[in-house]
Design a protein around this motif. Structure first.
Motif, PDB file in Angstrom:
ATOM      1  N   ARG A 137      43.740  22.890  -0.692  1.00 30.35           N
ATOM      2  CA  ARG A 137      44.585  22.014  -1.496  1.00 30.35           C
ATOM      3  C   ARG A 137      44.793  20.687  -0.757  1.00 30.35           C
ATOM      4  NH1 ARG A 137      49.679  21.974   0.756  1.00 30.35           N
ATOM      5  NH2 ARG A 137      50.424  23.865   1.786  1.00 30.35           N
ATOM      6  N   TRP A 138      45.227  19.676  -1.502  1.00 29.82           N
ATOM      7  CA  TRP A 138      45.564  18.396  -0.894  1.00 29.82           C
ATOM      8  C   TRP A 138      46.704  18.602   0.095  1.00 29.82           C
ATOM      9  CZ3 TRP A 138      42.595  14.285  -1.220  1.00 29.82           C
ATOM     10  CH2 TRP A 138      41.723  14.157  -2.313  1.00 29.82           C
ATOM     11  N   HIS A 139      46.599  17.992   1.272  1.00 29.75           N
ATOM     12  CA  HIS A 139      47.625  18.200   2.281  1.00 29.75           C
ATOM     13  C   HIS A 139      47.544  17.123   3.353  1.00 29.75           C
ATOM     14  CE1 HIS A 139      44.020  19.942   4.109  1.00 29.75           C
ATOM     15  NE2 HIS A 139      44.611  19.860   5.285  1.00 29.75           N
ATOM     16  N   PRO A 145      54.413  19.603   2.063  1.00 26.99           N
ATOM     17  CA  PRO A 145      54.394  18.960   0.741  1.00 26.99           C
ATOM     18  C   PRO A 145      55.768  18.722   0.138  1.00 26.99           C
ATOM     19  CG  PRO A 145      53.851  21.283   0.538  1.00 26.99           C
ATOM     20  CD  PRO A 145      53.933  20.992   2.017  1.00 26.99           C
ATOM     21  N   ARG A 191      52.322  13.311  -5.883  1.00 27.19           N
ATOM     22  CA  ARG A 191      53.274  14.405  -5.694  1.00 27.19           C
ATOM     23  C   ARG A 191      53.195  15.427  -6.819  1.00 27.19           C
ATOM     24  NH1 ARG A 191      57.670  14.391  -2.327  1.00 27.19           N
ATOM     25  NH2 ARG A 191      57.627  12.751  -0.749  1.00 27.19           N
ATOM     26  N   ASP A 194      47.982  18.405  -9.505  1.00 29.36           N
ATOM     27  CA  ASP A 194      47.561  19.765  -9.166  1.00 29.36           C
ATOM     28  C   ASP A 194      47.125  19.783  -7.699  1.00 29.36           C
ATOM     29  OD1 ASP A 194      45.459  21.957  -8.787  1.00 29.36           O
ATOM     30  OD2 ASP A 194      46.203  22.441 -10.784  1.00 29.36           O
ATOM     31  N   PRO A 195      47.537  20.778  -6.920  1.00 32.81           N
ATOM     32  CA  PRO A 195      47.150  20.815  -5.506  1.00 32.81           C
ATOM     33  C   PRO A 195      45.637  20.820  -5.289  1.00 32.81           C
ATOM     34  CG  PRO A 195      48.886  22.415  -5.957  1.00 32.81           C
ATOM     35  CD  PRO A 195      48.448  21.885  -7.278  1.00 32.81           C
ATOM     36  N   ARG A 223      41.585  16.926   1.689  1.00 32.90           N
ATOM     37  CA  ARG A 223      41.304  18.332   1.392  1.00 32.90           C
ATOM     38  C   ARG A 223      39.862  18.629   1.767  1.00 32.90           C
ATOM     39  NH1 ARG A 223      39.427  19.113  -4.635  1.00 32.90           N
ATOM     40  NH2 ARG A 223      40.298  21.202  -4.377  1.00 32.90           N
ATOM     41  N   GLU A 299      52.496  29.238   4.059  1.00 31.42           N
ATOM     42  CA  GLU A 299      51.487  29.523   3.028  1.00 31.42           C
ATOM     43  C   GLU A 299      51.748  30.886   2.424  1.00 31.42           C
ATOM     44  OE1 GLU A 299      46.673  28.937   2.584  1.00 31.42           O
ATOM     45  OE2 GLU A 299      47.510  29.473   4.521  1.00 31.42           O
TER      46      GLU A 299
END
Length: 299
Positions: A137-139, A145, A191, A194-195, A223, A299
């Motif tokens: 996921r985007w991070h 997050p 923000r 979708d991740p 990601r 997680e």
């Protein structure tokens, strides 16, 4: 080993990293070096996939800890601890030469604007193709997050105290970044996205050829997207600056490196590389063992 003369000027590297959040150094290592790295990487990956090397990243888990029990059922997407003393001596030496050698040291000291005497040995891992298509996921690596925009921006304004890189041994287009996002808080659309959004505004796919190094700010919005049909072995490392704050120590020690760092012996490395490695190892040990450091991301 390839000469450090393959590295672009310091100002060029630092300006690109500051502006974009990442910088690619093409053909930093010659083909002969890459073949040596591939041989060691192939052996280490085979051991890990067979369950004979316990330090891995298991699918589909993104952050540590990664349970060894998941290897047989889910497979791996990474091999951890390439400098570990229990790795075969031949492979560990090859990985150590790629990590402590003049090319990487020159690149890192250029980016951090420091001397080799300031560097701390940190992580050296490998990212490999998983048994099925898989994406992260985007991070941001060390900013969760759920933090506010104000807290996020405050963290992003902290000085850079480490260098993080990918060194490709095969063609690799797995890293996707949002250029410039290391200097600003996320937008509302980021923000609320979708991740696993495949088309984030201003995203950029970092394309690498064997021997290329990409340095990137680990708190850039990014990601990984992993294709199970394409061979991948990408050496993934970090080096830090001595005296960094506790957040940096946690980010490194959460991977378990503190439990074996004291056992490393780099005396078989050539020339002044052995002394440099020993000094960097000592600075890592001074950070502690990380038993109670916790994890950067849940997680």
């Amino acid at each position: 080993m390839t000469s450090a003369s393959t590295i672009p000027p310091k100002a060029e590297l630092r300006n690109a990293l500051d502006r974009d959040g990442f910088v690619r150094i093409p053909r930093a290592f010659a083909a002969a070096d890459i073949e040596r790295f591939k041989a060691a990487a192939t052996h280490a990956t085979s051991l890990a996939r067979a369950g004979k090397w316990p330090y891995v990243r298991t699918v589909p888990k993104q952050f540590p800890p990664w349970p060894v029990s998941d290897i047989s059922q889910h497979g791996i997407w990474g091999v951890q601890h390439l400098l570990h003393p229990s790795l075969s001596p031949q492979d560990r030496k090859v990985f150590a030469e790629s990590y402590f050698g003049p090319v990487m040291i020159h690149a890192v000291t250029s980016i951090l604007d420091c001397s080799a005497d300031d560097l701390v040995m940190e992580l050296y891992n490998m990212l490999v193709c998983p048994p099925r298509d898989f994406a992260l996921r985007w991070h941001r690596d060390d900013i969760g997050p759920d933090v506010s925009a104000e807290a996020e921006l405050a963290r992003l304004r902290e000085p850079l105290v480490h260098a993080q890189w990918n060194l490709a041994l095969y063609p690799d287009s797995s890293l996707v970044v949002v250029s410039g996002s290391h200097k600003r808080a996320r937008t509302e659309s980021e923000r609320n996205a979708d991740p696993f959004e495949d088309d984030m505004p201003t995203q950029f796919v970092v394309r690498m050829e064997p021997g290329d190094i990409v340095f990137y700010n680990n708190n850039i919005l990014h990601r990984g997207v992993y294709d199970s049909k394409s061979e991948r072995m990408t050496l993934h490392g970090t080096m830090g600056l001595a005296g960094a704050d506790p957040a940096r120590s946690r980010n490194i020690l959460q991977h378990g490196i503190g439990s074996w760092a004291k056992q490393c012996d780099f005396s078989d490395l050539p020339g002044g590389m052995a002394e440099l490695a020993g000094d960097m190892q000592y600075r890592l040990i001074a950070m502690g063992d990380g038993v109670e450091s916790g994890f950067s991301q849940a997680e």
